[in-house]
Design an enzyme around this catalytic site. Structure first.
Site, PDB file in Angstrom:
ATOM      1  N   SER A 145      -6.100  -0.900   0.588  1.00 24.11           N
ATOM      2  CA  SER A 145      -7.406   0.184   1.171  1.00 24.11           C
ATOM      3  C   SER A 145      -8.050   0.687  -0.053  1.00 24.11           C
ATOM      4  O   SER A 145      -6.886   0.808  -1.359  1.00 24.11           O
ATOM      5  CB  SER A 145      -7.131   0.761   2.207  1.00 24.11           C
ATOM      6  N   TYR A 170      -4.428   8.008   5.319  1.00 25.91           N
ATOM      7  CA  TYR A 170      -4.763   7.067   5.619  1.00 25.91           C
ATOM      8  C   TYR A 170      -4.040   6.554   4.789  1.00 25.91           C
ATOM      9  O   TYR A 170      -3.452   5.440   4.342  1.00 25.91           O
ATOM     10  CB  TYR A 170      -6.246   6.553   6.503  1.00 25.91           C
TER      11      TYR A 170
END
Length: 357
Positions: A145, A170
């Site tokens: 990501s 995350y």
């Protein structure tokens, strides 16, 4: 390109996973795809079912293509091992993950279970796919990501940049995935490629993403919050560009080589996939509202100004995301190019059909 390949795709009912499967089925006459998804209710499960129905429809029209769906979690090691044993995939694409920066602040357990334990199970299964002299997995592709860039000030973000400052759990789990993959590539000679996705959007996307959440709120006559008082920029990347990049990467694993120490040089790569054109959030909202009116999702006289609220930055967010995609262009001859207006127009038309018509 993927003819006669067995491909295992995790997160199959997810936004990127389902679109990848559709593309592979449409472009290959003879392909065997096995998908897994736990169908959790992090967001509307009806959208996940809609995606699976689309896949089933396309798969049923293909005479020689096989499509198998398994409902379950990648954190279930026994299940993952049994899938690898039964199907012996050639290529593995790990897209299953608990997504979302803000959700990770209040629900960390979900990220550890899926993003760390689940990914470990995938790596172990890839490792043991070579047992007893078997050919095993030829390429592991996995989702990272743009969040890994954290508080980096330098833009555009390059895969050469240090990414040691995550600002959310995350992001930390995604950077951990890259480190874990590197270790397994080095130790067990597993060709692996990580893909840092930048703000993926499009039809049947994730309802927790800004463009989708804004649309829901505006339809419900609620105010939308624009963070950092609108001084945020995002590198929005249309879903078709993402899956085009993924399929090109899948077909070209990093080469296995032996180093001077007699051990494998890790067959390991990481690429950004982004549009390389950050859009200001206020401009993004302006285009979104125009396309929602055009599609008939909102009335022409909708008062947007009274529905916008400029608020401070949220914990875990960053002011800008901006992808340097030079290595992707050099190695695969591909650069995302779909304009924000075209992408949001496609989303607005899908939204009208799915929720209103």
């Amino acid at each position: 390109m993927m003819e006669r390949k067995k491909i295992f795709i995790t997160g199959a009912a997810g936004f990127i996973g389902s679109n990848l499967i559709l593309k592979l089925l449409k472009e290959n006459e003879n392909i065997d795809i096995i998908g897994i998804d736990n169908m959790n209710d992090y967001y509307d499960v009806n959208i996940k079912r809609f995606r699976l129905e689309e896949i089933d429809e396309v798969a049923s029209s293909k005479e020689n293509a096989k499509w198998t769906f398994v409902e379950g979690s990648i954190s279930d090691k026994a299940l993952i091992d049994s899938i690898f044993k039964e199907y012996q995939p050639d290529i593995v694409v790990n897209l299953a993950a608990q997504a979302g920066v803000r959700y990770s602040i209040s629900n960390p357990d979900a990220y550890i279970e899926s993003n760390l334990i689940g990914f470990y199970n995938i790596l172990e299964a890839c490792r043991h796919s070579y047992d007893d002299g078997k050919k095993g997995v030829s390429h592991l592709v996995y989702a990272s990501s743009s969040s890994v860039y954290g508080s980096n000030k330098k833009v555009p973000y390059s895969t050469e940049d240090k990414v040691d400052n995550p600002v959310s759990l995350y992001a930390a789990t995604k950077k951990s995935n890259e480190l874990m993959a590197h270790a397994y590539s080095k130790l067990y000679n597993i060709p692996s490629t990580g893909l840092r996705f930048f703000t993926v959007y499009g039809p049947a996307g994730r309802p927790d993403m800004a463009y989708f959440g804004f649309t829901n709120k505006l339809r419900n006559n609620e105010k939308i919050k624009i963070f950092n008082y609108g001084n945020c920029k995002r590198d929005f990347t249309y879903i078709d560009d993402i899956v085009e990049g993924v399929t090109r990467v899948m077909a070209k694993p990093p080469k296995r080589e032996v180093g001077e120490d007699g051990l494998p040089v890790p067959p390991y790569k990481v690429y950004n996939i982004g549009n390389s054109k950050p859009e200001n959030l206020l401009e993004f909202v302006d285009i979104l509202q125009q396309e929602l009116i055009r599609a008939g999702v909102l009335p022409e006289d909708y008062d947007f100004d009274s529905h916008k609220e400029l608020v401070p930055m949220q914990p875990g967010d960053v002011p800008v995301t901006y992808a340097d995609t030079t290595p992707l262009e050099q190695d695969f001859g591909f650069k995302p190019s779909t304009s924000l207006r075209v992408g949001l127009r496609n989303f607005a038309e899908w939204y009208k059909e799915f929720y209103i018509c």
